[in-house]
Design a protein around this motif. Sequence first.
Motif, PDB file in Angstrom:
ATOM      1  N   MET A  83       0.846  -1.219   0.000  1.00 31.88           N
ATOM      2  CA  MET A  83       0.000   0.000   0.000  1.00 31.88           C
ATOM      3  C   MET A  83       0.869   1.252   0.000  1.00 31.88           C
ATOM      4  SD  MET A  83      -3.046   0.953   2.677  1.00 31.88           S
ATOM      5  CE  MET A  83      -4.034   2.411   2.457  1.00 31.88           C
ATOM      6  N   THR A  84       1.942   1.196   0.871  1.00 30.25           N
ATOM      7  CA  THR A  84       2.871   2.336   0.902  1.00 30.25           C
ATOM      8  C   THR A  84       3.545   2.508  -0.439  1.00 30.25           C
ATOM      9  OG1 THR A  84       3.258   1.920   3.247  1.00 30.25           O
ATOM     10  CG2 THR A  84       4.849   3.294   2.090  1.00 30.25           C
ATOM     11  N   GLN A  85       3.877   1.394  -1.097  1.00 26.29           N
ATOM     12  CA  GLN A  85       4.527   1.475  -2.401  1.00 26.29           C
ATOM     13  C   GLN A  85       3.613   2.124  -3.425  1.00 26.29           C
ATOM     14  OE1 GLN A  85       5.757  -2.289  -3.866  1.00 26.29           O
ATOM     15  NE2 GLN A  85       6.873  -1.440  -5.632  1.00 26.29           N
ATOM     16  N   ASN A  86       2.336   1.842  -3.356  1.00 27.32           N
ATOM     17  CA  ASN A  86       1.403   2.456  -4.289  1.00 27.32           C
ATOM     18  C   ASN A  86       1.313   3.950  -4.078  1.00 27.32           C
ATOM     19  OD1 ASN A  86       0.854  -0.019  -5.411  1.00 27.32           O
ATOM     20  ND2 ASN A  86      -0.881  -0.441  -4.035  1.00 27.32           N
ATOM     21  N   ARG A  87       1.329   4.355  -2.760  1.00 25.05           N
ATOM     22  CA  ARG A  87       1.276   5.795  -2.497  1.00 25.05           C
ATOM     23  C   ARG A  87       2.543   6.477  -3.000  1.00 25.05           C
ATOM     24  NH1 ARG A  87      -0.872   4.380   2.668  1.00 25.05           N
ATOM     25  NH2 ARG A  87       1.140   4.845   3.637  1.00 25.05           N
ATOM     26  N   ILE A  88       3.676   5.795  -2.851  1.00 21.74           N
ATOM     27  CA  ILE A  88       4.927   6.389  -3.326  1.00 21.74           C
ATOM     28  C   ILE A  88       4.897   6.533  -4.852  1.00 21.74           C
ATOM     29  CG2 ILE A  88       7.408   6.011  -3.525  1.00 21.74           C
ATOM     30  CD1 ILE A  88       7.322   4.704  -0.783  1.00 21.74           C
ATOM     31  N   LEU A  89       4.494   5.468  -5.532  1.00 21.01           N
ATOM     32  CA  LEU A  89       4.487   5.501  -6.984  1.00 21.01           C
ATOM     33  C   LEU A  89       3.391   6.391  -7.539  1.00 21.01           C
ATOM     34  CD1 LEU A  89       5.186   1.756  -7.811  1.00 21.01           C
ATOM     35  CD2 LEU A  89       6.767   3.687  -7.897  1.00 21.01           C
ATOM     36  N   SER A  90       2.462   6.768  -6.735  1.00 20.80           N
ATOM     37  CA  SER A  90       1.404   7.645  -7.228  1.00 20.80           C
ATOM     38  C   SER A  90       1.835   9.102  -7.242  1.00 20.80           C
ATOM     39  CB  SER A  90       0.148   7.497  -6.354  1.00 20.80           C
ATOM     40  OG  SER A  90       0.410   7.942  -5.029  1.00 20.80           O
ATOM     41  N   HIS A  91       3.017   9.385  -6.780  1.00 20.75           N
ATOM     42  CA  HIS A  91       3.466  10.775  -6.751  1.00 20.75           C
ATOM     43  C   HIS A  91       4.407  11.026  -7.931  1.00 20.75           C
ATOM     44  CE1 HIS A  91       3.585  14.559  -4.668  1.00 20.75           C
ATOM     45  NE2 HIS A  91       4.900  14.554  -4.614  1.00 20.75           N
ATOM     46  N   MET A  92       5.566  11.613  -7.713  1.00 19.93           N
ATOM     47  CA  MET A  92       6.446  12.020  -8.806  1.00 19.93           C
ATOM     48  C   MET A  92       6.945  10.832  -9.610  1.00 19.93           C
ATOM     49  SD  MET A  92       8.762  15.019  -7.131  1.00 19.93           S
ATOM     50  CE  MET A  92       8.003  16.522  -6.487  1.00 19.93           C
ATOM     51  N   LEU A  93       7.364   9.775  -8.907  1.00 19.20           N
ATOM     52  CA  LEU A  93       7.908   8.629  -9.620  1.00 19.20           C
ATOM     53  C   LEU A  93       6.856   7.972 -10.514  1.00 19.20           C
ATOM     54  CD1 LEU A  93      10.093   6.992  -6.820  1.00 19.20           C
ATOM     55  CD2 LEU A  93      10.787   8.562  -8.636  1.00 19.20           C
ATOM     56  N   ALA A  94       5.601   7.984 -10.069  1.00 19.46           N
ATOM     57  CA  ALA A  94       4.538   7.405 -10.897  1.00 19.46           C
ATOM     58  C   ALA A  94       4.368   8.187 -12.186  1.00 19.46           C
ATOM     59  CB  ALA A  94       3.230   7.375 -10.113  1.00 19.46           C
ATOM     60  N   GLY A  95       4.497   9.508 -12.126  1.00 16.54           N
ATOM     61  CA  GLY A  95       4.394  10.322 -13.337  1.00 16.54           C
ATOM     62  C   GLY A  95       5.527  10.056 -14.296  1.00 16.54           C
ATOM     63  N   ILE A  96       6.744   9.858 -13.748  1.00 15.15           N
ATOM     64  CA  ILE A  96       7.891   9.551 -14.604  1.00 15.15           C
ATOM     65  C   ILE A  96       7.692   8.195 -15.278  1.00 15.15           C
ATOM     66  CG2 ILE A  96      10.365   9.096 -14.618  1.00 15.15           C
ATOM     67  CD1 ILE A  96       9.729  12.016 -14.319  1.00 15.15           C
ATOM     68  N   VAL A  97       7.238   7.208 -14.494  1.00 20.96           N
ATOM     69  CA  VAL A  97       7.005   5.879 -15.066  1.00 20.96           C
ATOM     70  C   VAL A  97       5.912   5.927 -16.133  1.00 20.96           C
ATOM     71  CG1 VAL A  97       6.214   3.537 -14.529  1.00 20.96           C
ATOM     72  CG2 VAL A  97       7.822   4.710 -12.986  1.00 20.96           C
ATOM     73  N   ARG A  98       4.883   6.731 -15.913  1.00 24.63           N
ATOM     74  CA  ARG A  98       3.776   6.828 -16.870  1.00 24.63           C
ATOM     75  C   ARG A  98       4.214   7.480 -18.171  1.00 24.63           C
ATOM     76  NH1 ARG A  98       0.917  10.005 -14.094  1.00 24.63           N
ATOM     77  NH2 ARG A  98       1.480  11.890 -15.249  1.00 24.63           N
ATOM     78  N   ASP A  99       5.042   8.525 -18.065  1.00 25.96           N
ATOM     79  CA  ASP A  99       5.437   9.259 -19.268  1.00 25.96           C
ATOM     80  C   ASP A  99       6.644   8.652 -19.970  1.00 25.96           C
ATOM     81  OD1 ASP A  99       3.410  11.032 -18.718  1.00 25.96           O
ATOM     82  OD2 ASP A  99       4.724  12.467 -17.673  1.00 25.96           O
ATOM     83  N   TYR A 100       7.271   7.659 -19.341  1.00 25.06           N
ATOM     84  CA  TYR A 100       8.476   7.091 -19.936  1.00 25.06           C
ATOM     85  C   TYR A 100       8.125   6.399 -21.261  1.00 25.06           C
ATOM     86  CZ  TYR A 100      12.730   4.393 -20.561  1.00 25.06           C
ATOM     87  OH  TYR A 100      13.890   3.862 -21.076  1.00 25.06           O
ATOM     88  N   GLY A 101       8.886   6.721 -22.287  1.00 32.10           N
ATOM     89  CA  GLY A 101       8.654   6.138 -23.607  1.00 32.10           C
ATOM     90  C   GLY A 101       7.614   6.864 -24.428  1.00 32.10           C
ATOM     91  N   GLU A 102       6.963   7.877 -23.857  1.00 34.23           N
ATOM     92  CA  GLU A 102       5.959   8.649 -24.576  1.00 34.23           C
ATOM     93  C   GLU A 102       6.607   9.886 -25.213  1.00 34.23           C
ATOM     94  OE1 GLU A 102       2.888   7.739 -25.049  1.00 34.23           O
ATOM     95  OE2 GLU A 102       3.065   5.942 -23.801  1.00 34.23           O
ATOM     96  N   PRO A 103       5.993  10.409 -26.286  1.00 32.98           N
ATOM     97  CA  PRO A 103       6.551  11.625 -26.913  1.00 32.98           C
ATOM     98  C   PRO A 103       6.607  12.814 -25.959  1.00 32.98           C
ATOM     99  CG  PRO A 103       5.001  10.542 -28.385  1.00 32.98           C
ATOM    100  CD  PRO A 103       4.871   9.842 -27.072  1.00 32.98           C
ATOM    101  N   VAL A 104       5.679  12.839 -24.997  1.00 31.78           N
ATOM    102  CA  VAL A 104       5.658  13.970 -24.077  1.00 31.78           C
ATOM    103  C   VAL A 104       6.943  14.035 -23.246  1.00 31.78           C
ATOM    104  CG1 VAL A 104       4.537  12.725 -22.179  1.00 31.78           C
ATOM    105  CG2 VAL A 104       4.221  15.205 -22.399  1.00 31.78           C
ATOM    106  N   MET A 105       7.563  12.872 -23.016  1.00 31.75           N
ATOM    107  CA  MET A 105       8.811  12.868 -22.258  1.00 31.75           C
ATOM    108  C   MET A 105       9.922  13.559 -23.042  1.00 31.75           C
ATOM    109  SD  MET A 105      10.404  12.100 -19.494  1.00 31.75           S
ATOM    110  CE  MET A 105       9.289  10.947 -18.658  1.00 31.75           C
ATOM    111  N   ILE A 106       9.922  13.387 -24.357  1.00 31.95           N
ATOM    112  CA  ILE A 106      10.924  14.064 -25.189  1.00 31.95           C
ATOM    113  C   ILE A 106      10.718  15.570 -25.142  1.00 31.95           C
ATOM    114  CG2 ILE A 106      11.837  14.266 -27.532  1.00 31.95           C
ATOM    115  CD1 ILE A 106      11.005  11.386 -28.019  1.00 31.95           C
ATOM    116  N   TRP A 107       9.423  15.973 -25.227  1.00 33.37           N
ATOM    117  CA  TRP A 107       9.141  17.406 -25.142  1.00 33.37           C
ATOM    118  C   TRP A 107       9.575  17.971 -23.779  1.00 33.37           C
ATOM    119  CZ3 TRP A 107       8.087  20.481 -29.041  1.00 33.37           C
ATOM    120  CH2 TRP A 107       7.544  19.941 -30.220  1.00 33.37           C
ATOM    121  N   GLN A 108       9.331  17.238 -22.708  1.00 34.05           N
ATOM    122  CA  GLN A 108       9.743  17.722 -21.379  1.00 34.05           C
ATOM    123  C   GLN A 108      11.267  17.795 -21.265  1.00 34.05           C
ATOM    124  OE1 GLN A 108       7.449  16.309 -17.813  1.00 34.05           O
ATOM    125  NE2 GLN A 108       6.596  14.824 -19.275  1.00 34.05           N
TER     126      GLN A 108
END
Length: 476
Positions: free
Chosen positions: A1-26
Amino acid sequence: MTQNRILSHMLAGIVRDYGEPVMIWQAGTLLGTLLVAWLLARLVRRKLDSHRRARHESVRFGAESLHKALFPLLGGLLVWAVQTALDDYMSTSLLELALVPLIGIALIYIVFFLARRVFGRSGQAHAWLSITEKAVSVMVWVGMGITVLGIQDEVLRWMESVRFRVGTAHMTLLSLTTGLMWVCATVIFALWLGSVYEDRVMRAHSIDANLRVALSRLGRALLVLAAVLTSFSLVGIDITVLGVFGGALGVGLGFGLQKIASNYVSGFIILLDRSLRLGDTINVSGLQGSVTEIRTRYTMVRGLDGIETLIPNEKLITDVVQNHSSYLTRGYAKAAVQIAYTSDLERAMALLVEAAQGVERVLDDPAPAAYLAGFGADGINLELGFWIEEAAKGTAGTRSTVNVNIWRLFKENGIAIPYTRRDIRLVGGLPAALGGAVEIGHAQTIGEVQAEGADAQAGLGVDPGTGTARDVATGA
């Protein structure tokens, strides 16, 4: 549960955008923003460098940390502005993550700048400076790690749950930590303001030097007092409780701290009445030297041998202090010499004056003068008087040069410097202890034998007339 809360913050956004075109733009936006920040920091650094060359060493020592803080600070501000502008149009998880180290590193260097201005007044590292920098670095890096992981709320709730009592007050770990941080921050900020104020006051050459020192010391003390009172108010401590502390402090001053309080009061009196100034050559209790620093508790005096001595200010108020720099910086020196009665007196006095002429730091006005000091048992006593420029730097070297010149000139001109002579008269025969001295293997005159006897008697340590001096005279 704690891991989910951790990944739901900044690291979750990085994991979500990884490999997407938006990551290149950022990534492109972040690199462009940091490039602009680097150019701006370089421009500002050049402006500060031109201004820094005219400042003293302690300011340059602290300015190095400020220069290092320019790039992360400007980069953080620009990244935050870009992230705020693009947040409604695209995901900005990378920009949000980059804000944490940029702001954290900028905060570290800003605190370093303030601490070095406070604890590095002479341009050198201080023990408190090292402690402050290490403590701030650890706290900021821990805070950045907690922020990246997104567990700051859990940590704050845990600190709030840790409760304890201090006297009659109920406190939590969070309130105690926050209070200490506020106290340290306000005190360091006040000391930095005091440092800036002292720099401005000390550069005001239209004000007397002693008055500048007194104003700078008083200003820094008032700023620190205001910072402590302000931090207590921010923490929630009732300032009226300081009345009890003030009463206890008054009792302490009346007993154990009276000497310390007396030194502080005496320091302000010395600074305000201008009885001593920086650079004065003084003599107190047999110690002669130049005043190099006047502090609120003590005065630092550098002796003629280069050793610095801390003199309590109370001693400078209660004892007799001779100030050799109140109206002149020159010093009077003498060289005594004895010449034989058969020497040319007037020629010897002229040679004495010549011996002091041309010597470094010996003044021509007043000119060196020779005097007949008296008539001694072995010769005529002469004295050479001369004035030395900046006597606080020492007179031994100058007097030595003058004495060497006297010896050389007297030797070249046949002026004799007598030495003590004694005539010993033996009454009666030689003592039995010296009988063996007469039996010698070669011919000797009666005068030689008597001389040997006289030398041996002198070694016995008895006076010929009184029985108390070196030589012995024996009767039949």
